[in-house]
Design a protein around this motif. Structure first.
Motif, short mmCIF file in Angstrom:
data_model
loop_
_atom_site.label_atom_id
_atom_site.label_comp_id
_atom_site.label_asym_id
_atom_site.label_seq_id
_atom_site.Cartn_x
_atom_site.Cartn_y
_atom_site.Cartn_z
N SER A 82 0.82 -1.21 0.00
CA SER A 82 0.00 0.00 0.00
C SER A 82 0.86 1.27 0.00
N GLU A 83 2.02 1.19 -0.64
CA GLU A 83 2.91 2.35 -0.70
C GLU A 83 2.46 3.32 -1.78
N SER A 137 -3.00 2.51 -3.21
CA SER A 137 -3.13 3.32 -2.00
C SER A 137 -4.47 4.03 -1.91
N ASN A 176 -1.24 -0.77 5.16
CA ASN A 176 -1.80 0.08 6.21
C ASN A 176 -3.25 -0.31 6.52
N PRO A 177 -3.78 0.06 7.69
CA PRO A 177 -5.12 -0.37 8.10
C PRO A 177 -6.22 -0.01 7.10
N GLU A 178 -6.13 1.18 6.52
CA GLU A 178 -7.18 1.61 5.58
C GLU A 178 -7.22 0.71 4.35
N LEU A 205 -0.61 -4.11 9.11
CA LEU A 205 -0.31 -3.19 10.21
C LEU A 205 -1.53 -2.90 11.07
#
Length: 506
Positions: free
Chosen positions: A168-169, A187, A214-216, A238
């Motif tokens: 998710s970068e 992302s 990431n959580p989203e 994460l």
């Protein structure tokens, strides 16, 4: 003078650009080289022949719950399916007859966590070890192509293929991971929806979650995957465990993933507080296992790999002598100058570099010893609370030899709290049911993927190595043919070596 400086700047730019392009091309070559494609693929079809109808007579057949063997059974298989299983079956004159007297028939084994990369000979290593089904946990278009070919000609194990790993970068970091790790990167919700629809359309069986999401984007991935009716499996991203349990992710790819989360929760150095951490874990592991079972989350094991870390770090040469190194694709074990992902001394990322102080080395030893004990504690808790555990190896990670490593994993599971029956179940019935595939049981109507052993694995789990015949699709390979296949792979590997491995062989 002005024109001179302009020309000089232009020439400097051109030279810099050429150097950058050359550097990129070299790096790209190195990243692809270690996938193993350059090693010659053996002519597997010339070493085996189809056996459309086979009858195994008077054999001991493993029960569907893996707890005992049913004696004096006759098994008739045709065109890759089990047709009949009983005691009084007459001799089938049109079948190839195999005498199973005093032998033990088990379902074909499943390795639920592998990385084939571009090393096609690995497919044959699995078969020679009785592994008739694999779950590829970071698939690529080439892997999908191999599966299509196997479905047509039957020359390989069955394959469940997860997508390339999800990241998710944003920006340059996203492009970097897509290039170096062959990942899928998004992302935002729009890009996630587009990527997941493409994954589904390409034919992948699952979405591979990675640990840095990431959580989203984790939540978005689960939502999009549900809409597209494709499961999410892999690493824990994460998020903490309380948010992970009800998330909808169907499986965790390593027992290690869960254990690492407990180290984070402990909040202290386990090198300095090993016994306190282990006491904490003995309580926490049962709480975690109950939540995983309640939320129907399966876990893949990879215990043997974690056990190997200590020796890979401090006694690598000895560890290499324990494994079947000559059968591993040479480009995978030799690695690359870009990063230490090879297997050999000087190439292995786990290896101790000798730069620590004596005190730091002692702390590192304590850490890894505690880490392995923690993996065993977590494994036992999962077993005690009936969390579905599937045997997996992470094959092609350093020292994990495709095919051979599943037998090591079964032994590790047997020593970590599973009975021999439970260990076999984790490599047969459990993954078969998880994949909703007609595999993992010796039962009429199921695939005829089976292994005939000369010794009883319920008495000693190491007896899964006593392979007499392997049955897969509509083929049968004997012990003699297995030796021929392994020798062919060894020869192909030797043709492509740049580093001599004689000093590391058994």
């Amino acid at each position: 003078m002005k024109k001179f400086w302009i020309r000089r700047v232009l020439w400097s730019f051109v030279i810099g650009l050429c150097m950058a392009i050359c550097g990129f091309l070299w790096a790209d070559h190195e990243l692809n080289k270690v996938l193993g494609k350059s090693t010659r693929v053996i002519d597997f079809s010339s070493l085996i022949k189809p056996s459309p109808i086979v009858q195994i007579r008077n054999v001991n057949v493993l029960s569907e719950d893996c707890t005992h063997f049913i004696t004096n059974q006759n098994v008739l298989i045709k065109d890759g399916l089990i047709l009949q299983l009983d005691v009084n079956q007459p001799v089938n004159k049109g079948a190839a007859i195999i005498d199973g007297t005093g032998k033990y028939l088990i379902p074909g084994l499943v390795d639920s966590h592998v990385h084939v990369k571009e090393s096609k000979n690995d497919l044959f290593l699995y078969l020679t070890n009785g592994v008739t089904y694999i779950r590829e946990m970071a698939g690529q278009p080439l892997t999908l192509e191999w599966r299509r070919s196997i479905r047509k000609n039957g020359l390989g194990p069955r394959m469940f293929i997860a997508s390339p790993p999800i990241f998710s970068e944003t920006g340059l970091a996203g492009y970097y991971y897509s290039w170096t790790r062959h990942s899928i990167n998004y992302s935002n919700k729009k890009d996630a929806d587009k990527a997941i629809k493409k994954i589904k359309g390409q034919g992948y069986d699952a979405i591979k979650m990675y640990g840095f999401v990431n959580p989203e984007m984790f939540k978005t991935t689960i939502q999009m995957a549900k809409e597209n009716k494709i499961p999410v499996i892999g690493h824990i991203p994460l998020v903490d465990l309380e948010n992970f349990y009800p998330s909808g992710q169907k499986e965790v790819a390593h027992i290690e993933e869960i254990t690492v989360k407990t180290i984070d929760e402990f909040g202290k150095s386990i090198s300095k507080n090993p016994q306190e951490y282990l006491r904490f874990l003995k309580v926490r592991s049962h709480q975690i296992a109950k939540k995983l079972e309640k939320n129907k989350v399966s876990v893949t094991s990879t215990v043997w790999l974690c056990e190997s870390f200590l020796n890979q770090r401090f006694n690598l040469k000895s560890k290499l002598k324990e494994i079947e190194l000559s059968y591993v694709n040479p480009k995978i074990i030799e690695g690359t100058l870009l990063y230490k992902m090879g297997w050999l001394p000087g190439k292995n990322g786990y290896e101790y570099d000798g730069k620590d102080t004596p005190e730091a080395k002692k702390m590192s030893l304590t850490f890894w010893k505690t880490y392995v004990e923690a993996i065993h504690i977590m494994t036992k808790a999962l077993v005690d609370h009936h969390v579905p555990v599937m045997a997996g190896t992470d094959a092609n990670v350093a020292t994990v030899v495709p095919g051979f490593s599943l037998h090591d994993e079964l032994e590790s599971l047997s020593q970590s709290g599973m009975t021999n029956a439970q260990a076999i179940y984790s490599a047969t019935v459990e993954p078969g049911e998880w994949m909703k595939s007609k595999t993992g049981k010796i039962k009429a109507g199921y695939y005829s993927d089976m292994v005939l052993l000369t010794k009883n694995p319920l008495e000693d789990i190491r007896n899964t190595k006593t392979i007499d015949y392997v049955f897969f699709n509509n083929h049968v390979i004997s012990k003699t043919q297995i030796k021929m296949i392994l020798k062919s792979i060894e020869n192909a590997n030797n043709e492509n070596r740049n580093i001599e491995i004689g000093g590391y062989l058994k």
